[in-house]
Design a protein around this motif. Structure first.
Motif, mmCIF file in Angstrom:
data_model
loop_
_atom_site.group_PDB
_atom_site.id
_atom_site.type_symbol
_atom_site.label_atom_id
_atom_site.label_comp_id
_atom_site.label_asym_id
_atom_site.label_seq_id
_atom_site.Cartn_x
_atom_site.Cartn_y
_atom_site.Cartn_z
ATOM 1 N N ARG A 132 65.991 -17.662 -51.584
ATOM 2 C CA ARG A 132 66.613 -18.857 -52.155
ATOM 3 C C ARG A 132 65.598 -19.745 -52.874
ATOM 4 N NH1 ARG A 132 67.927 -24.316 -50.943
ATOM 5 N NH2 ARG A 132 66.605 -24.300 -49.089
ATOM 6 N N SER A 133 64.520 -20.070 -52.182
ATOM 7 C CA SER A 133 63.583 -21.064 -52.702
ATOM 8 C C SER A 133 62.503 -20.507 -53.624
ATOM 9 C CB SER A 133 62.892 -21.786 -51.529
ATOM 10 O OG SER A 133 63.810 -22.537 -50.788
ATOM 11 N N ASP A 134 62.049 -19.280 -53.341
ATOM 12 C CA ASP A 134 60.902 -18.730 -54.074
ATOM 13 C C ASP A 134 61.279 -17.736 -55.164
ATOM 14 O OD1 ASP A 134 59.221 -20.145 -52.302
ATOM 15 O OD2 ASP A 134 59.263 -18.500 -50.860
ATOM 16 N N VAL A 135 62.539 -17.314 -55.178
ATOM 17 C CA VAL A 135 62.953 -16.303 -56.155
ATOM 18 C C VAL A 135 64.112 -16.789 -57.016
ATOM 19 C CG1 VAL A 135 63.784 -13.944 -56.459
ATOM 20 C CG2 VAL A 135 62.148 -14.450 -54.640
ATOM 21 N N VAL A 136 65.234 -17.116 -56.370
ATOM 22 C CA VAL A 136 66.421 -17.518 -57.126
ATOM 23 C C VAL A 136 66.184 -18.806 -57.903
ATOM 24 C CG1 VAL A 136 68.825 -18.232 -56.952
ATOM 25 C CG2 VAL A 136 67.998 -16.310 -55.572
ATOM 26 N N ALA A 137 65.650 -19.825 -57.240
ATOM 27 C CA ALA A 137 65.410 -21.104 -57.926
ATOM 28 C C ALA A 137 64.442 -20.972 -59.101
ATOM 29 C CB ALA A 137 64.911 -22.153 -56.924
ATOM 30 N N PRO A 138 63.310 -20.263 -58.968
ATOM 31 C CA PRO A 138 62.430 -20.080 -60.125
ATOM 32 C C PRO A 138 63.099 -19.327 -61.274
ATOM 33 C CG PRO A 138 61.239 -19.597 -58.112
ATOM 34 C CD PRO A 138 62.681 -19.750 -57.735
ATOM 35 N N ILE A 139 63.855 -18.281 -60.944
ATOM 36 C CA ILE A 139 64.551 -17.531 -61.994
ATOM 37 C C ILE A 139 65.531 -18.435 -62.726
ATOM 38 C CG2 ILE A 139 66.257 -15.704 -62.397
ATOM 39 C CD1 ILE A 139 64.788 -14.022 -60.315
ATOM 40 N N GLN A 140 66.228 -19.287 -61.983
ATOM 41 C CA GLN A 140 67.150 -20.230 -62.618
ATOM 42 C C GLN A 140 66.420 -21.212 -63.523
ATOM 43 O OE1 GLN A 140 69.095 -21.891 -59.162
ATOM 44 N NE2 GLN A 140 70.730 -20.353 -59.181
ATOM 45 N N ALA A 141 65.138 -21.441 -63.215
ATOM 46 C CA ALA A 141 64.326 -22.332 -64.046
ATOM 47 C C ALA A 141 63.751 -21.635 -65.271
ATOM 48 C CB ALA A 141 63.184 -22.922 -63.215
ATOM 49 N N GLY A 142 63.858 -20.290 -65.311
ATOM 50 C CA GLY A 142 63.334 -19.529 -66.437
ATOM 51 C C GLY A 142 62.067 -18.758 -66.135
ATOM 52 N N CYS A 143 61.634 -18.774 -64.862
ATOM 53 C CA CYS A 143 60.416 -18.058 -64.464
ATOM 54 C C CYS A 143 60.743 -16.625 -64.055
ATOM 55 C CB CYS A 143 59.769 -18.745 -63.247
ATOM 56 S SG CYS A 143 59.583 -20.529 -63.347
ATOM 57 N N TRP A 144 59.684 -15.848 -63.795
ATOM 58 C CA TRP A 144 59.839 -14.615 -63.047
ATOM 59 C C TRP A 144 59.846 -14.977 -61.569
ATOM 60 C CZ3 TRP A 144 56.654 -14.307 -67.465
ATOM 61 C CH2 TRP A 144 57.032 -13.339 -68.418
ATOM 62 N N GLY A 145 60.635 -14.298 -60.794
ATOM 63 C CA GLY A 145 60.661 -14.507 -59.355
ATOM 64 C C GLY A 145 60.292 -13.226 -58.637
ATOM 65 N N VAL A 146 59.222 -13.257 -57.834
ATOM 66 C CA VAL A 146 58.732 -12.063 -57.141
ATOM 67 C C VAL A 146 58.981 -12.211 -55.640
ATOM 68 C CG1 VAL A 146 56.752 -10.589 -56.683
ATOM 69 C CG2 VAL A 146 56.959 -11.749 -58.895
ATOM 70 N N TYR A 147 59.807 -11.343 -55.113
ATOM 71 C CA TYR A 147 60.162 -11.379 -53.698
ATOM 72 C C TYR A 147 59.222 -10.487 -52.897
ATOM 73 C CZ TYR A 147 63.010 -10.731 -49.471
ATOM 74 O OH TYR A 147 63.457 -10.667 -48.176
ATOM 75 N N VAL A 148 58.581 -11.085 -51.899
ATOM 76 C CA VAL A 148 57.695 -10.345 -50.991
ATOM 77 C C VAL A 148 58.268 -10.512 -49.584
ATOM 78 C CG1 VAL A 148 55.334 -9.992 -50.181
ATOM 79 C CG2 VAL A 148 55.740 -10.913 -52.476
ATOM 80 N N PRO A 149 59.075 -9.570 -49.113
ATOM 81 C CA PRO A 149 59.758 -9.742 -47.827
ATOM 82 C C PRO A 149 58.785 -9.898 -46.673
ATOM 83 C CG PRO A 149 59.966 -7.479 -48.609
ATOM 84 C CD PRO A 149 59.381 -8.265 -49.731
ATOM 85 N N HIS A 150 59.169 -10.761 -45.746
ATOM 86 C CA HIS A 150 58.331 -11.016 -44.577
ATOM 87 C C HIS A 150 58.937 -10.473 -43.291
ATOM 88 C CE1 HIS A 150 57.001 -13.555 -41.113
ATOM 89 N NE2 HIS A 150 55.819 -13.326 -41.641
#
Length: 233
Positions: free
Chosen positions: A180-198
């Motif tokens: 939600r915070s590190d991937v979806v929100a940045p993509i919505q802002a126009g960035c690349w979002g890189v998910y690194v599962p924990h």
């Protein structure tokens, strides 16, 4: 939109160092303390509801979590929770605030691999004093061009940060474990979002994976970040 990647943002908790497991351990202790008043599943539901309700009052972090535990304890005991239990919950919160920092695998190497070719920014949310403590203990502070401790990670937050410290969101990437915070929100802002599962993720941070979005990427761990960045050049 500029498609050339020039700026990389890193999340902190559970991306660079362990964090959620301390919440999980404290929740287990919380359940033990209140076992005579509510079963674990019901108690966790009440605690999560309190946390969600209190974000707007206390923000994210251990202090808000501790207050939510105390509030839930009062609720499930109909105001009869013993003072000794309240004391133990406060002590549990204090212990969380003092826990040593343990870096996740490849954390330092991932930042060092890109810091000479890109601007690198730490973008984290939570209690200011606690986040500053963790960054200082991590030994990673000197690697970042900028550090932003924010109250919420919204698309507007990312637009502002990557415009101030970089070339705008279109040339920025955010790396983190929260969909939600590190991937979806940045993509919505126009960035690349890189998910690194924990593995351990707070329920509030769950979101649907934007798998079809051309700016979505996923890595098994931070060890693959340098290769991903090179592939985008």
């Amino acid at each position: 939109m500029n498609d050339r990647l020039t700026t990389i943002g890193f999340d902190a908790d559970d991306t660079l160092w362990h964090n959620e497991r301390f919440f999980q351990l404290t929740q287990a202790h919380f359940a033990e303390l209140l076992a005579d008043h509510a079963d674990r599943d019901h108690l966790m539901e009440r605690l999560l509801a309190a946390e969600k309700r209190n974000i707007r009052h206390y923000g994210y972090g251990i202090k808000g979590f501790t207050l939510s535990m105390i509030e839930t304890a009062i609720e499930v005991t109909d105001d009869r929770v013993p003072a000794s239990v309240i004391r133990q919950l406060i002590e549990a919160g204090q212990e969380m605030l003092a826990h040593p920092i343990e870096l996740l695998p490849h954390a330092r190497e991932a930042v060092e691999a890109v810091l000479h070719t890109h601007k690198v920014i730490l973008i984290t949310k939570g209690d200011l004093i606690d986040q500053e403590r963790k960054l200082a203990q991590s030994g990673l502070g000197e690697l970042f061009d900028a550090v932003e401790i924010v109250s919420e990670k919204s698309p507007d937050t990312y637009r502002t940060i990557f415009t101030e410290h970089g070339d705008g969101p279109g040339s920025a990437m955010m790396v983190g474990n929260s969909m939600r915070s590190d991937v979806v929100a940045p993509i919505q802002a126009g960035c690349w979002g890189v998910y690194v599962p924990h593995g351990l993720v707070w329920d509030v941070e769950h979101a649907e994976t934007p798998a079809e979005n051309p700016r979505y990427r996923e890595l098994e761990d931070l060890g693959g970040l340098a290769g991903l960045v090179r592939s985008m050049e």
